[in-house]
Design a protein around this motif. Structure first.
Motif, short mmCIF file in Angstrom:
data_model
loop_
_atom_site.label_atom_id
_atom_site.label_comp_id
_atom_site.label_asym_id
_atom_site.label_seq_id
_atom_site.Cartn_x
_atom_site.Cartn_y
_atom_site.Cartn_z
N SER A 98 11.53 2.48 -3.92
CA SER A 98 11.70 3.49 -2.87
C SER A 98 11.17 4.85 -3.30
CB SER A 98 13.18 3.66 -2.57
OG SER A 98 13.70 2.46 -2.11
N HIS A 99 10.81 5.64 -2.30
CA HIS A 99 10.43 7.03 -2.55
C HIS A 99 11.55 7.93 -2.02
CE1 HIS A 99 8.31 10.83 -2.46
NE2 HIS A 99 7.32 10.28 -3.14
N PRO A 100 11.97 8.94 -2.79
CA PRO A 100 13.09 9.78 -2.35
C PRO A 100 12.86 10.42 -0.98
CG PRO A 100 12.49 10.26 -4.63
CD PRO A 100 11.47 9.31 -4.11
N ASN A 110 2.49 16.09 -6.56
CA ASN A 110 2.46 15.84 -5.12
C ASN A 110 3.57 14.89 -4.68
OD1 ASN A 110 1.48 16.15 -2.49
ND2 ASN A 110 0.22 14.29 -2.65
N ARG A 111 4.75 15.02 -5.32
CA ARG A 111 5.87 14.15 -4.95
C ARG A 111 6.53 14.60 -3.63
NH1 ARG A 111 6.55 9.16 -6.69
NH2 ARG A 111 8.80 9.35 -6.66
N ARG A 112 6.29 15.84 -3.24
CA ARG A 112 6.77 16.37 -1.96
C ARG A 112 8.30 16.44 -1.87
NH1 ARG A 112 2.83 13.22 2.21
NH2 ARG A 112 1.55 12.35 0.58
N GLY A 122 8.01 -3.64 -1.77
CA GLY A 122 6.84 -2.93 -1.27
C GLY A 122 6.53 -1.81 -2.23
N GLN A 123 5.28 -1.38 -2.27
CA GLN A 123 4.92 -0.26 -3.16
C GLN A 123 5.73 0.97 -2.82
OE1 GLN A 123 1.89 -2.17 -2.51
NE2 GLN A 123 1.90 -2.77 -4.66
N ASN A 124 6.02 1.11 -1.53
CA ASN A 124 6.83 2.24 -1.06
C ASN A 124 7.71 1.67 0.04
OD1 ASN A 124 7.83 4.70 -0.43
ND2 ASN A 124 5.92 5.57 0.28
N GLY A 133 0.81 -1.21 0.00
CA GLY A 133 0.00 0.00 0.00
C GLY A 133 0.85 1.26 0.00
N CYS A 134 0.18 2.40 -0.11
CA CYS A 134 0.91 3.66 -0.19
C CYS A 134 0.04 4.80 0.31
CB CYS A 134 1.33 3.91 -1.64
SG CYS A 134 2.36 5.37 -1.78
N ASP A 135 0.64 5.68 1.10
CA ASP A 135 -0.06 6.85 1.63
C ASP A 135 0.39 8.13 0.94
OD1 ASP A 135 -1.26 5.16 3.42
OD2 ASP A 135 0.01 5.73 5.12
N LYS A 136 1.17 8.03 -0.13
CA LYS A 136 1.75 9.24 -0.71
C LYS A 136 0.78 10.00 -1.61
CE LYS A 136 6.16 9.36 0.67
NZ LYS A 136 5.99 8.53 1.88
N PHE A 137 -0.11 9.31 -2.26
CA PHE A 137 -1.12 9.95 -3.13
C PHE A 137 -0.50 10.88 -4.17
CE2 PHE A 137 -3.64 8.42 0.38
CZ PHE A 137 -4.76 7.91 -0.25
N CYS A 138 0.46 10.38 -4.93
CA CYS A 138 0.92 11.13 -6.10
C CYS A 138 -0.30 11.31 -7.00
CB CYS A 138 2.01 10.35 -6.82
SG CYS A 138 3.44 10.07 -5.77
N THR A 139 -0.42 12.47 -7.63
CA THR A 139 -1.70 12.80 -8.25
C THR A 139 -1.97 12.01 -9.53
OG1 THR A 139 -0.64 14.66 -9.37
CG2 THR A 139 -1.78 15.14 -7.30
N PHE A 140 -0.97 11.27 -10.03
CA PHE A 140 -1.16 10.47 -11.25
C PHE A 140 -1.47 9.01 -10.95
CE2 PHE A 140 3.37 10.80 -10.19
CZ PHE A 140 3.69 9.47 -9.99
N CYS A 141 -1.37 8.58 -9.69
CA CYS A 141 -1.19 7.15 -9.38
C CYS A 141 -2.42 6.49 -8.76
CB CYS A 141 0.01 7.01 -8.44
SG CYS A 141 0.44 5.30 -8.11
N VAL A 142 -2.73 5.28 -9.21
CA VAL A 142 -3.89 4.55 -8.67
C VAL A 142 -3.55 3.69 -7.45
CG1 VAL A 142 -5.22 4.35 -10.82
CG2 VAL A 142 -3.47 2.63 -10.32
N VAL A 143 -2.24 3.51 -7.19
CA VAL A 143 -1.85 2.53 -6.16
C VAL A 143 -2.53 2.77 -4.79
CG1 VAL A 143 0.12 1.70 -4.78
CG2 VAL A 143 0.29 1.80 -7.27
N PRO A 144 -2.59 4.02 -4.29
CA PRO A 144 -3.22 4.19 -2.98
C PRO A 144 -4.69 3.74 -2.96
CG PRO A 144 -1.93 6.12 -3.54
CD PRO A 144 -2.00 5.28 -4.78
N TYR A 145 -5.32 3.74 -4.15
CA TYR A 145 -6.73 3.32 -4.22
C TYR A 145 -6.85 1.81 -4.40
CZ TYR A 145 -6.64 8.29 -5.23
OH TYR A 145 -6.37 9.64 -5.17
FE1 SF4 Z 1 2.70 5.78 -3.94
FE2 SF4 Z 1 4.62 5.45 -5.78
FE3 SF4 Z 1 2.06 5.69 -6.54
FE4 SF4 Z 1 3.36 7.81 -5.56
S1 SF4 Z 1 3.86 6.66 -7.45
S2 SF4 Z 1 1.27 7.15 -4.98
S3 SF4 Z 1 4.67 6.85 -4.03
S4 SF4 Z 1 2.92 4.03 -5.32
#
Ligand code: SF4
Ligand code: SAM
Length: 461
Positions: A247-249, A286-288, A208-210, A164-176
């Protein structure tokens, strides 16, 4: 138990899905299913799907069209072929799959595939859709693979440590599709790694996704970071090589930098996606982090491991991306000098914030930028590979090559290396002199006087 039934599993997308497919096979083995590589022989076909880009879902629907033909043929032969759709498309589309492809018997999301045996039984009476995020931990209900199965899968293995992932990048479906970040307790990961190395696995990749957001419970009751986990896993007998992805930077912390400094088994290669080199686009994604933040992380890692090689993911044509933003991306590619990278055209995913933006980039611009980016990445990849010519690299031999007497292994930087070598070296790390560089592989030769750095290979299945 009834006669052995056969299951064919097709995996799409990332390493997380490869891992999940194996755990599905292990769990179904307990129910008397043997794996087959031939869908036409199967009693159960599972498509373990990926939803990250638009074409991925469309590929699944066209594959389901082919499976329908097999199902009809099986029925004509008096057999029942069951079809299951698992993974992120199943999670995202749910009932819609059965509506578009009514011959599907089971739809099961990424968090509930441990329930497959039960779902298959229930599907005898009609299609079953299971896309809840159950309260029980699926890992507690999955079967472990037998040592012979682990050996047949090879000397490298993935182990999921975080989902799972809590980052919510605005392009990404993974958190959903994969839900909130959850880390597995360290003791369970350690036990899984020990089982793998006891059966002959030599290289472990924690996935892991992150993955570097890992914050699992340690056996000491404290919350462990990925750095602490890597350190403990590296002490497990038989772990010769260790990697982790993706990994996320933002989550590269001091303990991870220290892990790269201190753990000899941790390979000097890291997949660290940046997506874009433009601060404006990084903020909109929203990469922060900024481009400069990212470069600082790279610098810190190189300061503790000067031979560190980096790979990345890039998206071109994110909404609002200008030519200047794109040039910033080319600049970061030149700054980092990536050993390799994946690059994608932005694909609008329904339900994600970026999909609703009105400033979508025109398709011809995306195509043109992708070609320019790929050319730049390729030239760095070739330079990186060319630098390896004449060097002696430790190679973990994984399998037979295409030519008789040839083995294929991986360098510490994850490059495939082809060498004429005896099969007894599969599972060993051996020094190889790199004599030539091909388009996708390095070629090397064994020097009888060169080092073997691991103990003799265990008996292969
Ligand atoms: Fe999470 Fe990576 Fe998707 Fe960003 S791109 S929401 S960090 S899985
Ligand atoms: N967690 C990782 C990270 O933070 O970078 C990436 C996970 S994602 C499974 C793999 C890659 O797919 C991403 O790094 C991104 O480059 C790409 N991707 C994700 N969503 C996309 C989209 N909507 N369009 C194009 N590429 C996308």
């Amino acid at each position: 138990m009834s006669a052995i039934r056969k299951v064919y599993i097709k995996s799409y997308g990332c390493q997380m899905n490869v891992y999940d497919s194996r755990r599905m096979a292990d769990t179904l083995a307990r129910e008397g299913f043997a794996e087959t590589q031939l869908p036409e022989d199967a009693d159960l076909v599972i498509l373990n799907t990926c939803h990250i880009r638009e074409k991925a879902a469309e590929k699944v629907y066209s594959e389901l069209g082919r499976m329908r033909v097999l199902k009809t043929k099986a029925a004509a032969d008096g057999r029942r072929l069951m079809i299951a759709v698992a993974g992120c498309v199943a999670q995202a589309e749910g009932e819609e799959i059965v509506r578009r492809a009514p011959m599907v018997d089971v739809v099961v999301g990424s968090q509930s595939y441990h329930r497959l045996p039960d779902l298959i039984t229930r599907a005898a009476h009609g299609p079953v859709v299971e896309t809840e995020f159950p309260i029980e931990d699926k890992f507690d209900h999955l079967a472990d693979p037998a040592p012979s199965v682990i050996r047949a899968r090879g000397v490298t293995a993935f182990v999921t440590v975080q989902e799972g992932c809590d980052k919510f990048c605005t392009f990404c479906v993974v958190p959903y599709t994969r839900g909130a970040e959850v880390s597995r307790p360290a003791a369970k990961i350690i036990a899984e790694v020990a089982r793998l190395t006891d059966a002959g696995v030599r290289e472990i990749t924690l996935i892991g996704q992150n993955v570097n957001a890992y914050h699992g419970q340690g056996p000491d009751g404290r919350t462990w970071t990925l750095g602490t986990l890597l350190s403990r896993v590296s002490e497990i007998p038989g772990v010769e090589r260790l990697r982790y992805t993706t990994s996320h930077p933002r989550d590269v912390d001091d303990s991870l930098i220290a892990a790269h400094r201190d753990i000899a088994a941790l390979m000097p290669q890291l997949h660290l996606p940046v997506q874009s080199g433009s601060d404006r686009i990084l903020a909109a994604m929203n990469r922060r982090h900024t481009g400069a933040d990212y470069l600082r992380v790279i610098e810190r890692l190189r300061s503790v491991r000067p031979d560190m090689a980096f790979t990345s993911d890039f998206i071109v044509g994110f909404p609002g991306e200008s030519e200047q933003d794109f040039c910033d991306t080319l600049r970061i590619v030149d700054d980092v000098r990536y050993a390799a990278a994946f690059s994608f055209k932005y694909s609008a995913r329904p339900g994600t914030p970026a999909a609703d933006r009105i400033d979508q980039v025109a398709e011809p611009d995306k195509i043109e930028r992708l070609a320019r980016l790929q050319e730049r990445i390729e030239s760095h990849r070739q330079s990186f590979n060319a630098q390896c010519r004449g060097k002696i690299l430790p190679v973990l031999f994984e399998r037979h090559g295409r030519l008789p007497g040839q083995l294929v292994g991986r360098s510490p930087y994850l490059q495939p290396v082809q060498t004429m070598a005896p099969r007894s070296l599969i599972g060993e790390i051996v020094d190889v002199e790199i004599t030539a560089v091909g388009s996708n592989s390095l070629f090397g030769s064994l020097d009888p006087g060169l080092n073997r750095t691991t103990r003799p290979a265990v008996q292969r299945a």
